[in-house]
Design a protein around this motif. Sequence first.
Motif, PDB file in Angstrom:
ATOM      1  N   LEU A  17      -9.943  -7.769  18.222  1.00  0.00           N
ATOM      2  CA  LEU A  17     -11.188  -7.518  18.961  1.00  0.00           C
ATOM      3  C   LEU A  17     -11.368  -8.482  20.119  1.00  0.00           C
ATOM      4  N   ASP A  58     -16.026  -5.167  22.740  1.00  0.00           N
ATOM      5  CA  ASP A  58     -15.650  -4.226  21.673  1.00  0.00           C
ATOM      6  C   ASP A  58     -16.758  -4.129  20.618  1.00  0.00           C
ATOM      7  N   HIS A  59     -16.767  -2.963  19.948  1.00  0.00           N
ATOM      8  CA  HIS A  59     -17.716  -2.727  18.857  1.00  0.00           C
ATOM      9  C   HIS A  59     -16.926  -2.369  17.597  1.00  0.00           C
ATOM     10  N   VAL A  60     -17.369  -2.870  16.441  1.00  0.00           N
ATOM     11  CA  VAL A  60     -16.758  -2.504  15.151  1.00  0.00           C
ATOM     12  C   VAL A  60     -17.785  -1.753  14.331  1.00  0.00           C
ATOM     13  N   HIS A  99     -21.258  -5.251  16.339  1.00  0.00           N
ATOM     14  CA  HIS A  99     -20.924  -4.417  15.182  1.00  0.00           C
ATOM     15  C   HIS A  99     -22.169  -3.699  14.682  1.00  0.00           C
ATOM     16  N   LEU A 157      -9.496  -9.393  12.367  1.00  0.00           N
ATOM     17  CA  LEU A 157     -10.618  -9.063  13.263  1.00  0.00           C
ATOM     18  C   LEU A 157     -10.504  -9.879  14.552  1.00  0.00           C
ATOM     19  N   THR A 174     -16.555   1.507  20.488  1.00  0.00           N
ATOM     20  CA  THR A 174     -15.978   1.256  19.149  1.00  0.00           C
ATOM     21  C   THR A 174     -14.454   1.137  19.245  1.00  0.00           C
ATOM     22  N   LYS A 175     -13.958  -0.015  18.819  1.00  0.00           N
ATOM     23  CA  LYS A 175     -12.513  -0.258  18.872  1.00  0.00           C
ATOM     24  C   LYS A 175     -11.909  -0.124  17.479  1.00  0.00           C
ATOM     25  N   VAL A 193     -18.509  -9.573  20.687  1.00  0.00           N
ATOM     26  CA  VAL A 193     -18.041  -8.424  19.886  1.00  0.00           C
ATOM     27  C   VAL A 193     -19.227  -7.956  19.047  1.00  0.00           C
TER      28      VAL A 193
END
Length: 383
Positions: free
Chosen positions: A95, A99-101, A125, A91, A144-145, A123
């Motif tokens: 990231l 960025d978004h997870v 999420h 992670l 979203t990455k 980052v």
Amino acid sequence: MNPIDAEDELICLRAGDVAGPVMPPIVQASLFRFETLEELHGAQARENEVCVYSRGTNPTVRELEETLARLEGAEAAKCFASGMGAISATLFALLAEGDHVLFCGDIYGPTIEFAQRLEDYGVTHSRCFAAGIEEIEAALTPATKLIYFESPGSMRFELLPIAEICAIAKARGILTAIDNTVATPLLQKPLTMGCDLVLHSLTKYVGGHSDTLGGAVAGSAELVECVFRRGYMLTGAVMAPFDAWLLLRGLATLPARLARQHADALAVARFLADHPKVRRVFHPALAEGEQAALFARQMRGHSGLLSAEFDLPDHAAALAFGNRLRLFGKAISWGGVESLVSSAHRTDPGPDHDGRMPRTLLRFSVGLEGAEALISDLEQALA
Ligand SMILES: Cc1ncc(COP(=O)(O)O)c(C=O)c1O
């Protein structure tokens, strides 16, 4: 029926007639000498492949990495000191700020805690608990990455549609990573379904004897190199050569252990499913509808894990039942040769909690004591 592929069995055994020791030597060296400084500098440019310094590559660890890569059908794999070492470095490497997870399904708690730490570095999420592809697609954002998921999850063993998730991710240039610990590389091959990266806690079934920790990431050479440069070398959660040796030994018996644990856990699950004091059993082979279709499509079998919601009045009664078991150790973790029981909740969540993890849910990791002995133990504790 034995769910293990015969070719995988040979890979786990590292079978063949190559001359030399059957087990690799434990190369207990932190660094490696070169003839000249120029050679050393050349090797440093390829530190993920060449043994320069054991925070990068070590021959014993390398042997395990190559074996795991073959099992996952990956170009490359990197081994870490623990599953969390692999997850956090991956992670961290992939990231960056902005960025978004998207985390889908039930995710191992510390993975989410690590994502919460990443929030401090910009980052973001979010989570999607639905197994439907429409809900997952709707939860994506332009930032979203990465889509990160577990299938099966490690408490209720719910399956997610791997190929479909990977297809929507690919169409949008989003990376996918799956924690494949529950299935092991023998029962599910996510890279063949389009996943970019596969993560493992080797501490569980691969080690198999509750005596070592380990983790791994596998995927394309390019992505594993990225995790190596931006995560592995910098966070330093590297695997020790002796642990790699223990894990290679564990791998050799993984097919035999899993075949037995798969069969015995299924027998235990069927026994519980028929018991009047059990409300519901969570085991992919007993699932119905879409979950059953996913199980048939994605997995060769299930491991020795199952959980059940008991028809008991409260959390304390579920714990008392667990305590009456004689053959199931009271311990966290799973995947070893000894059977274990654990609760979904450390403290009573009360009758009004969200219900995804029922109050009386207990998880069982079936070891090698034999289905008959385990079932009679469950019988006496439920009587
Ligand atoms: C599904 C899953 N992934 C990852 C981990 C983390 O592995 P480790 O304990 O080797 O760091 C665990 C540990 O319980 C787990 O259950």
